[in-house]
Design an enzyme around this catalytic site. Structure first.
Site, mmCIF file in Angstrom:
data_model
loop_
_atom_site.group_PDB
_atom_site.id
_atom_site.type_symbol
_atom_site.label_atom_id
_atom_site.label_comp_id
_atom_site.label_asym_id
_atom_site.label_seq_id
_atom_site.Cartn_x
_atom_site.Cartn_y
_atom_site.Cartn_z
ATOM 1 N N CYS A 233 0.835 -1.192 0.000
ATOM 2 C CA CYS A 233 0.000 0.000 0.000
ATOM 3 C C CYS A 233 0.870 1.242 0.000
ATOM 4 C CB CYS A 233 -0.872 0.060 1.248
ATOM 5 S SG CYS A 233 -1.951 -1.363 1.425
ATOM 6 N N GLY B 4 0.329 -0.006 -4.974
ATOM 7 C CA GLY B 4 -0.953 -0.713 -4.907
ATOM 8 C C GLY B 4 -1.863 -0.262 -6.016
ATOM 9 N N ASN C 237 -0.380 1.141 5.934
ATOM 10 C CA ASN C 237 0.543 0.354 5.099
ATOM 11 C C ASN C 237 1.244 -0.631 6.017
ATOM 12 O OD1 ASN C 237 3.714 1.045 3.455
ATOM 13 N ND2 ASN C 237 2.310 -0.639 3.140
ATOM 14 N N GLY C 238 1.142 -1.915 5.690
ATOM 15 C CA GLY C 238 1.740 -2.952 6.532
ATOM 16 C C GLY C 238 0.708 -4.021 6.805
ATOM 17 N N CYS D 113 12.214 -3.125 6.034
ATOM 18 C CA CYS D 113 11.991 -4.148 4.990
ATOM 19 C C CYS D 113 13.009 -3.967 3.863
ATOM 20 C CB CYS D 113 10.581 -4.012 4.441
ATOM 21 S SG CYS D 113 10.321 -4.955 2.931
ATOM 22 N N TYR E 29 12.981 -4.008 -4.440
ATOM 23 C CA TYR E 29 11.935 -4.053 -5.470
ATOM 24 C C TYR E 29 10.857 -2.993 -5.352
ATOM 25 C CZ TYR E 29 7.625 -5.480 -7.734
ATOM 26 O OH TYR E 29 6.479 -5.475 -8.463
ATOM 27 N N CYS F 261 5.920 -12.984 3.028
ATOM 28 C CA CYS F 261 6.050 -11.802 3.889
ATOM 29 C C CYS F 261 4.741 -11.653 4.669
ATOM 30 C CB CYS F 261 6.279 -10.550 3.050
ATOM 31 S SG CYS F 261 6.275 -9.034 4.032
ATOM 32 N N CYS G 48 14.717 -6.195 8.018
ATOM 33 C CA CYS G 48 13.936 -7.431 7.984
ATOM 34 C C CYS G 48 14.228 -8.084 6.635
ATOM 35 C CB CYS G 48 12.440 -7.151 8.099
ATOM 36 S SG CYS G 48 11.448 -8.662 7.893
ATOM 37 N N CYS H 81 11.750 -12.920 4.314
ATOM 38 C CA CYS H 81 11.319 -13.666 3.120
ATOM 39 C C CYS H 81 12.496 -14.385 2.462
ATOM 40 C CB CYS H 81 10.605 -12.740 2.133
ATOM 41 S SG CYS H 81 11.571 -11.319 1.609
HETATM 42 P P1 AMP Z 1 7.923 -14.409 -10.872
HETATM 43 O O1 AMP Z 1 7.624 -14.788 -12.232
HETATM 44 O O2 AMP Z 1 6.775 -14.713 -9.975
HETATM 45 O O3 AMP Z 1 9.187 -14.989 -10.371
HETATM 46 O O4 AMP Z 1 8.043 -12.824 -10.839
HETATM 47 C C1 AMP Z 1 9.268 -12.189 -10.740
HETATM 48 C C2 AMP Z 1 9.087 -10.723 -11.032
HETATM 49 O O5 AMP Z 1 8.096 -10.146 -10.187
HETATM 50 C C3 AMP Z 1 10.360 -9.942 -10.833
HETATM 51 O O6 AMP Z 1 10.654 -9.345 -12.053
HETATM 52 C C4 AMP Z 1 10.049 -8.888 -9.796
HETATM 53 O O7 AMP Z 1 10.428 -7.620 -10.274
HETATM 54 C C5 AMP Z 1 8.559 -8.938 -9.613
HETATM 55 N N1 AMP Z 1 8.168 -8.970 -8.207
HETATM 56 C C6 AMP Z 1 8.861 -9.374 -7.153
HETATM 57 N N2 AMP Z 1 8.145 -9.294 -6.021
HETATM 58 C C7 AMP Z 1 6.954 -8.815 -6.369
HETATM 59 C C8 AMP Z 1 5.781 -8.477 -5.652
HETATM 60 N N3 AMP Z 1 5.687 -8.668 -4.346
HETATM 61 N N4 AMP Z 1 4.757 -7.959 -6.351
HETATM 62 C C9 AMP Z 1 4.832 -7.791 -7.665
HETATM 63 N N5 AMP Z 1 5.910 -8.108 -8.392
HETATM 64 C C10 AMP Z 1 6.969 -8.612 -7.771
#
Ligand code: AMP
Length: 466
Positions: free
Chosen positions: A2, A28, A103-104, A237, A243, A384, A435, A438
């Site tokens: 969020c 979000g 958020n959290g 985090c 990311y 997470c 943290c 994950c």
């Molecule tokens: P996957 O195919 O599920 O391994 O997706 C990997 C991709 O998702 C990577 O390119 C990340 O940039 C992106 N990513 C990582 N964590 C998240 C997240 N929590 N929400 C959305 N995208 C994510």
């Protein structure tokens, strides 16, 4: 996942909140909302499903009068994706209207909710944040800030909060500081937001971060630092830096861009790819990492994947069915860059492995002769519980497969993940400050058994959603 914003002491606060939410859209994309409070203490709310730009048309903003506002963009990590769960929550309250944006994730919300329901509370949503509203309302303390404190004493987990009670705005970060929150100044008023990019868009000057355990009261141009919440060891985090946050933001006293470049350089040191012709990112979250990798190895940086910006993040779509197909909608390879080349692909993380696998196929079809995949964080081995949307352990490829198996699954010539130590080195500062549950399984709070079930439970309140 969020984004939150609070504005006070500035005319047309809702318009500023709206612009701020635009900058926080990456945090979000399921729903968004704004509550504005006018000079007479009347609160008005507008919430909707979808993107900020779809939800707030000019007449809607014109109706959100007042110099105090809170806003929220949401992707569900607790509770389902329905309008009832959109925030800010707004409740009629003995001290005036109460609006709350969170958020959290609260790790003991399931238990608290069950207790409250037993005592007669009626919930409007299935979101963990509503528990806070009920706990505040049930407090027997006299002052609003003590009522909030009473509620916070009962909850565990991650919370960065903006709350209005009447015309007073409160900004709070839990004692471990999982999620960011920053304080800015605009004219004679104040703005608090998840990231500095939301201050930039409205021309507010960043003053400082709201530190773990801080409890600020903002009223007009006044700022009071209330006594801090009980101090706990910081657990910022790390995934915000890897990311989630925008690279143009400063988060946890660090430039996200600089950390990402450092992640790329560490990755290059740990997993070089000698003989490769070029390196490129999976845009946009790993752009700075590919740059760092290129700087450290001398391998030429290219743009080999073009991202269509008119599609949301593929991961953000909850239905697994659409994910592989959406990779093609989202990314297209540049054949002229890839044909006949030995390439290094840099991504920030691998979650399920579905995006990466489909991308590798696209890259090979475009003519690359060797594909070396590099990931600027360690394997994700657990969900997470503090506000990032990760799937169940069973869906995380890093939880059930060895690196050799993942390499095979992706169909790449080599695969290198950054180590935990390398990631923490790139983030700088004290490793203990973060943290990284994950990646490491080292969860800083107790994780009740019912939490995982609740996260992925069927919608409780589908009937009242629209
Ligand atoms: P996957 O195919 O599920 O391994 O997706 C990997 C991709 O998702 C990577 O390119 C990340 O940039 C992106 N990513 C990582 N964590 C998240 C997240 N929590 N929400 C959305 N995208 C994510």
């Amino acid at each position: 996942m969020c984004g939150i914003i609070g504005v006070t002491g500035i005319p047309d606060a809702a318009r500023l909140a709206y612009l701020g939410l635009y900058s926080l859209q990456h945090r979000g994309q399921e729903s968004a909302g704004i509550v504005a409070v006018d000079g007479a203490g009347v609160a008005r709310s507008h919430r909707g499903m979808g993107l900020v730009s779809d939800i707030f048309a000019e007449p809607v903003l014109a109706g959100l009068a007042g110099d105090v506002a809170v806003g929220h963009t949401r992707y569900s990590t607790a509770g389902s994706s329905v309008l009832a769960n959109a925030q800010p929550m707004l409740a009629g309250y003995r001290e005036g209207p109460l609006a709350l944006a969170h958020n959290g994730n609260l790790t003991n919300a399931v238990q608290l909710r069950a207790d409250l329901v037993t005592k007669g509370s009626i919930f409007q949503s299935s979101s963990d944040s509503e528990v806070l509203v009920h706990l505040i309302a049930r407090s027997e303390a006299r002052e609003p800030e003590d009522q909030i404190l009473d509620a916070l004493e009962r909850v565990e987990g991650a919370y960065s909060l903006v709350i209005t009670i009447g015309r007073t705005l409160y900004a709070i970060v839990d004692g471990r500081g999982f999620r960011p929150l920053v304080l800015g100044r605009l004219g004679r008023g104040w703005v608090v937001a998840s990231e500095t990019c939301a201050l930039d868009i409205i021309g507010a000057t960043p003053c400082r971060e709201v530190e773990p355990g801080e409890f600020l009261r903002l009223h007009g141009d006044e700022l009071d630092e209330l006594p801090r919440l009980p101090v706990k060891p910081s657990h910022r985090c790390i995934f915000e830096l890897v990311y989630f946050s925008r690279p143009d933001s400063t988060v946890f006293h660090r430039s996200v861009d600089r950390v990402r470049r450092a992640l790329g350089r560490e990755l290059a040191r740990e997993h070089p790819a000698s003989g490769a012709d070029c390196v490129f990112s999976v845009p946009d979250s790993s752009n700075a990492m590919a740059l760092g990798y290129s700087e450290a190895t001398g391998i030429k940086l290219e743009h080999a994947l073009i991202r269509n910006h008119y599609v949301g993040r593929t991961f953000i779509h909850p239905a697994q069915a659409g994910r592989t197909a959406k990779v093609k909608i989202k990314f297209n390879p540049v054949r002229e860059v890839l044909a006949g080349k030995k390439v290094v692909v840099v991504d920030d993380s691998i979650v399920r492995g579905t995006t990466s696998r489909a991308l590798v196929q696209l890259i090979r079809q475009a003519g690359a002769t060797e594909v070396h995949f590099r990931v600027a964080s360690p394997p994700i081995t657990g969900p997470c519980y503090y506000g990032i949307d990760t799937p169940t352990k069973g869906e995380l490829i890093g939880a059930s497969h060895s690196i050799a198996q993942i390499r095979e699954h992706l169909g790449v010539d080599s695969l290198g993940y950054l180590s935990l130590e390398g990631m923490l080195r790139a983030a700088g500062g004290e490793p203990a400050e973060f943290c990284h549950a994950c990646f490491s399984g080292d969860y800083p709070t107790e994780i009740p058994d019912d939490l995982e079930r609740a996260r992925h439970a069927a919608p409780l309140l589908a009937a009242i959603s629209s």
